[in-house]
Design an enzyme around this catalytic site. Structure first.
Site, PDB file in Angstrom:
ATOM      1  CB  SER A 128      -0.900   0.000   1.242  1.00  0.00           C
ATOM      2  OG  SER A 128      -1.504   1.255   1.437  1.00  0.00           O
ATOM      3  CE1 TYR A 153      -4.297  -2.163   4.894  1.00  0.00           C
ATOM      4  CE2 TYR A 153      -3.609   0.067   4.336  1.00  0.00           C
ATOM      5  CZ  TYR A 153      -3.990  -1.193   3.954  1.00  0.00           C
ATOM      6  OH  TYR A 153      -4.067  -1.503   2.612  1.00  0.00           O
TER       7      TYR A 153
END
Length: 348
Positions: A128, A153
């Protein structure tokens, strides 16, 4: 190739399965159909794929179930793995951190173990843009360090890159990490801005715009993500012969391991993104401007020249066109009473 796609009922996963099947690959899917958001959307994505290319094997397994993952690898013996399943969402990680440990760390370890004991030609996994964290040097380069994540995350995604590197080094698993930049398009997740914004505009409800709409995001249309994956799947990385231990490059390695950015290279302020959404929906938003939220990064912008160098492809769908396609799907998928008046207003 015989390809295992995890997260096959997810946003990127469903599009990826469709493309791979159209390209003539055999695909086995995996998804746990959890309730992070409405599982019906996941079932509908699978049905959408099946309507176009027919049925495909789809195992309902949780990533954290190590025996089930091992049995799946033993049964399917995949040539390649495209690992897209994960617990997503920056803000959700503030309240539910354990979900990220179970799925993104323990689950990824189980995938790595499957690739170890049933050797694959290529492991591609989703990272990501959030791994860049506090880094304010843009465009983000894969050669930059990513040592300051701003959310759990993001930390789990960086951990995935490190875990993959160790398995590539120890067991020779060719692995490629893909840092996705704000993916959007038809069949997207309802916790992401396109559906949230479109629903708020349709309903006339307050639309929360954090950091007063001054965030910048490098939006990437789903077709560009899938095209990149399709081109990379049969291009496993090799060791970098000139990799220097004295001056280590963060994007490559002495192991068969690589990292790529996949982004549009054209960051847009959220307020301008919202204006395009309003244009295609034919309505104005009821905007509520709010301060920056914990865990959010201020701006993202991808340097994708290495993706283009190695695949000959550069993300090409402009945001205006991508949102036009998204709104067409949104009107079709969500209740008719929401989109019928919009069509009339748009025509007017």
């Amino acid at each position: 190739m015989n390809i295992l796609v995890t997260g096959a009922a997810g946003f990127i996963g469903a599009h990826c399965v469709l493309r791979l099947l159209r390209d003539g690959h055999r695909v086995c899917g995996l998804d746990n159909f959890n309730d992070y958001y409405d599982p019906q959307l996941k079932h509908d994505r699978v049905r959408w794929v099946q309507e176009q290319v027919g049925s495909f094997p789809l195992a309902q397994i949780d990533l954290a179930d190590a025996p089930a993952i091992e049995a799946l690898f033993a049964r399917e013996q995949p040539d390649a793995v495209i690992h897209l399943a994960a617990q997503a969402g920056v803000r959700y990680s503030l309240d539910n951190p354990k979900a990220y440990l179970d799925s993104n760390l323990s689950g990824f370890l189980n995938i790595l173990e499957g690739c170890r004991h049933h050797p694959v030609k290529h492991l591609i996994y989703a990272s990501s843009s959030s791994v860049y964290g506090a880094n304010q040097h843009t465009p983000y380069s894969t050669h930059d360090g990513v040592n300051h994540p701003l959310s759990l995350y993001a930390a789990t995604k960086k951990a995935n890159e490190l875990m993959a590197h160790s398995y590539s080094h120890l067991f020779g698993i060719p692995s490629t990490g893909l840092r996705f930049f704000t993916v959007y398009g038809p069949w997207g997740r309802p916790d992401m801005s396109p559906i949230r914004f479109a629903q708020a505009i349709v309903e006339g409800s307050p639309l929360k715009l954090f950091n007063y709409g001054q965030h910048q995001r490098d939006f990437t249309y789903i077709d560009d993500i899938v095209e990149s994956i399709a081109r990379l799947v049969d291009q496993p990385p090799s060791t970098a012969p000139d990799w220097d231990r004295e001056q280590p490059d963060a994007a490559s390695s002495m192991a068969p391991w690589r990292i790529y950015n996949i982004g549009g290279e054209h960051p847009v302020e959220l307020k301008d993104y919202l204006a395009l959404m309003e244009k295609h929906l034919g309505r104005k938003a009821n905007v509520e401007l709010l301060p920056l939220q914990p865990g959010d990064v201020l701006n993202t912008c991808a340097d994708v020249h290495e993706l283009e160098r190695d695949t000959g492809f550069h993300p090409r769908i402009e945001l205006d066109e991508g949102l036009r396609r998204f709104v067409a799907w949104f009107r079709d998928y969500y209740p008719l009473h929401a989109h019928a008046p919009l069509a009339a207003e748009q025509q007017g």
